[in-house]
Enzyme design. Sequence first.
Site, short mmCIF file in Angstrom:
data_model
loop_
_atom_site.label_atom_id
_atom_site.label_comp_id
_atom_site.label_asym_id
_atom_site.label_seq_id
_atom_site.Cartn_x
_atom_site.Cartn_y
_atom_site.Cartn_z
N CYS A 1 0.84 -1.21 0.00
CA CYS A 1 0.00 0.00 0.00
C CYS A 1 0.87 1.25 0.00
O CYS A 1 1.39 1.66 1.04
CB CYS A 1 -0.93 -0.01 1.21
N CYS B 1 -0.43 4.11 2.13
CA CYS B 1 -0.21 3.92 3.58
C CYS B 1 1.26 4.18 3.94
O CYS B 1 1.55 4.79 4.95
CB CYS B 1 -0.53 2.50 4.03
N ASP B 2 2.17 3.64 3.15
CA ASP B 2 3.56 3.54 3.59
C ASP B 2 4.56 4.37 2.78
O ASP B 2 5.73 4.46 3.17
CB ASP B 2 3.99 2.06 3.56
#
Length: 312
Positions: A138, A141-142
């Site tokens: 992701c 997300c990261d």
Amino acid sequence: MAPEIEKVKVLIIGSGPAGYTAAIYAARAGMNPVLYTGGQPGGQLTITTDVENYPGYPDGIMGPEMMEDFRKQAERFGTKVRYGLVTKVNFNVQPHQVIVDDQVEIHADTVIISTGASAKWLGLESEERLNGKGVSACAVCDGFFFKGQDVAIVGAGDTACEEASYLANICNKVYMIVRRDEMRASQIMQKRVMNNPKIEILWNTETEEILGDDEVIGARVVNNVTKEVKELAVSGFFVAIGHEPNTGIFKDFINMDDSGYIKTIPGSTKTNIEGVFACGDAQDHIYRQAVTAAGTGCMAALDAERYLASKE
Ligand code: NDP
């Protein structure tokens, strides 16, 4: 011996942000929900580290800890959270029949499906070992953790293109590893990555190994035409080769798209079956965020509440 039958008003299947949020709302509305966690209690967030984009946590929070908070909040209002995997359903009857772990039979007036989706992985040992230590599925997300650094992303669909573009805004350089000599992504998305000077596309390329002991320090890739092997010095390795919604057990009853994502009536969480609602990633392949999943979980509980009220 015939299994014992339990009667519930609201049965929630799945324990990610969508399921727990549905539980919080259903419990506070006095609907005594029962929630089965599924095989990965807490869902996909339990395999991420810091979550920095969920509103309300100004300093960020670890994914597993956040899901503990969700669970506690759901239990505080009386949700019965149980470990167990739903193995079979029959939505052709009212109340709906649900079998858990091939043993427990539940008859539910309403069912909220929040079984989520799972990222597909390449299947390398190093990918599993370094998951959460530089390997991620992701970018949204990261990606931030690799600000100014060099990263790689595997995949050639719309998700990979979108995530490569997202990473290029944050990172120094993005290698895009494409296994064929063309991409599956839509033309417009392909153009976007091809015209981005920070993205280098490696055609006909496959990943042999992700390098590093405790954190990613590189990736060894091979050109499947020339057989040339190269090492990419990257600190982040993103896999964007698709997701699989965890909806297989519902396929005989619930309308889905070709990839298995549940179809809901626009603007609601209603499925084609009365009293069955779907929320979170099981019905959303576009946004796939914790906060959007939680939002649709809330919608599902409200839809279930209104449905039950209409039947009284
Ligand atoms: P897709 O299934 O469309 O693409 C998966 C990609 O991963 C393909 O390029 C495939 O390669 C590659 N791949 C699969 N397995 C491997 C492997 N083992 N090694 C290397 N590469 C691999 O998934 P997406 O998540 O990209 O998209 C899913 C759906 O969501 C699509 O319908 C897409 O259009 C849609 N979507 C739309 C967006 C938008 O409109 N903004 C954004 C994101 C997604 P190959 O082509 O060789 O099979």
